[in-house]
Enzyme design. Structure first.
Site, PDB file in Angstrom:
ATOM      1  N   LEU A 102      41.152  33.273  35.554  1.00  0.00           N
ATOM      2  CA  LEU A 102      39.860  33.940  35.520  1.00  0.00           C
ATOM      3  C   LEU A 102      38.831  32.890  35.904  1.00  0.00           C
ATOM      4  O   LEU A 102      38.929  31.734  35.485  1.00  0.00           O
ATOM      5  CB  LEU A 102      39.544  34.482  34.117  1.00  0.00           C
ATOM      6  N   ASP A 103      37.847  33.273  36.719  1.00  0.00           N
ATOM      7  CA  ASP A 103      36.826  32.322  37.145  1.00  0.00           C
ATOM      8  C   ASP A 103      36.139  31.700  35.939  1.00  0.00           C
ATOM      9  O   ASP A 103      36.130  32.272  34.837  1.00  0.00           O
ATOM     10  CB  ASP A 103      35.774  33.022  38.009  1.00  0.00           C
ATOM     11  N   LYS A 104      35.519  30.563  36.149  1.00  0.00           N
ATOM     12  CA  LYS A 104      34.851  29.846  35.060  1.00  0.00           C
ATOM     13  C   LYS A 104      33.840  30.717  34.334  1.00  0.00           C
ATOM     14  O   LYS A 104      33.735  30.684  33.107  1.00  0.00           O
ATOM     15  CB  LYS A 104      34.164  28.591  35.615  1.00  0.00           C
ATOM     16  N   HIS A 189      38.685  34.806  43.624  1.00  0.00           N
ATOM     17  CA  HIS A 189      37.393  35.499  43.467  1.00  0.00           C
ATOM     18  C   HIS A 189      37.452  36.934  44.004  1.00  0.00           C
ATOM     19  O   HIS A 189      36.464  37.433  44.575  1.00  0.00           O
ATOM     20  CB  HIS A 189      36.271  34.748  44.199  1.00  0.00           C
TER      21      HIS A 189
END
Length: 239
Positions: A102-104, A189
């Site tokens: 999962l993205d930051k 993303h």
């Protein structure tokens, strides 16, 4: 199973570290000190202890984590805090890893395990395991966007697999949308890029489901717990 392998899988350390423990004479097998790392043991029937504490063998571990924004989905990072840094020392194991990324700045459901086969089954696009996200979007998403998601949106030179875009709410005054998106793959993303391809922007993103496993409402951000037997069964039935 070799004694050093058992001890490593029991979470006492790396194979090198547990060999040192064995040499120090702090490991017993059936109440007898054992100093040979190659000794064969039966995890189901032998009583193996470290400094008097009986060790219980468990090969695979499964944790459900509510990832907070600001953490990296990795086992280690030189600059940022990782999801593994959220684990208490008694739960941490060297072989644990997050299933997928999962993205930051993305929150939500993240599975942490040492079961590589299950991770592969859940992440492989060929297995068609749903990953559902809740997103706040700058811009008003519409039926045309839903159709584009169903058809697949070109990313990295090829279209994505068909995805589902559900529009939960529209704020016409603020020109924003609340949507849910279901994917069966995990390109870099991907949610943000698919929404951007429709001329809008994701301003908040949270994963709420993977397969048949949903993020519990009572699990706080940054908190984690072991999966129940029922939850693990749900997850495995998603493969």
């Amino acid at each position: 199973m070799r004694l050093d392998k058992f001890l490593a899988e029991a979470g006492l350390g790396s194979r090198k570290e547990v060999k040192q423990l064995i040499k120090k004479g702090v490991i017993t097998v059936n109440a007898q000190v054992e100093k040979k790392d190659k000794t064969q043991v039966e995890p189901e029937s032998d009583t193996i202890a470290y400094a008097g504490e009986i060790l219980h063998y468990q090969k695979y571990y499964y944790y459900l984590l509510h990832k907070p924004a600001g953490t990296i989905s990795a086992t280690e990072d030189k600059k940022d805090r990782t999801v593994m840094d959220l684990f208490k020392s008694q739960d941490y194991r060297n072989d644990l890893f997050p299933v997928g990324r999962l993205d930051k700045d993305t929150e939500g459901l993240l599975l942490i395990t040492n079961d590589g086969q299950l991770a592969h089954e859940l992440l492989s696009p060929k297995k068609h395991v749903d990953k559902e996200y809740l997103a706040q979007v700058a811009g008003v998403m519409d039926r045309a966007d839903q159709q584009r998601f169903r058809e697949g949106i070109p990313l990295d030179g090829e279209p994505t697999l068909p995805a589902e875009l559900m529009i939960d709410a529209i704020d016409e005054e603020r020109r924003t949308s609340t949507v849910r998106i279901i994917l069966q793959e995990g390109k870099f993303h991907q949610v943000k890029r698919m929404v951007k391809a429709c001329g809008k922007e994701v301003i908040y993103l949270k994963r709420i489901r993977m397969g048949r496993l949903s993020l519990p409402n009572d699990l706080a951000k940054g908190a984690y717990r072991e999966l129940s037997r029922e939850e693990l069964a749900q997850l495995k039935s998603s493969e």
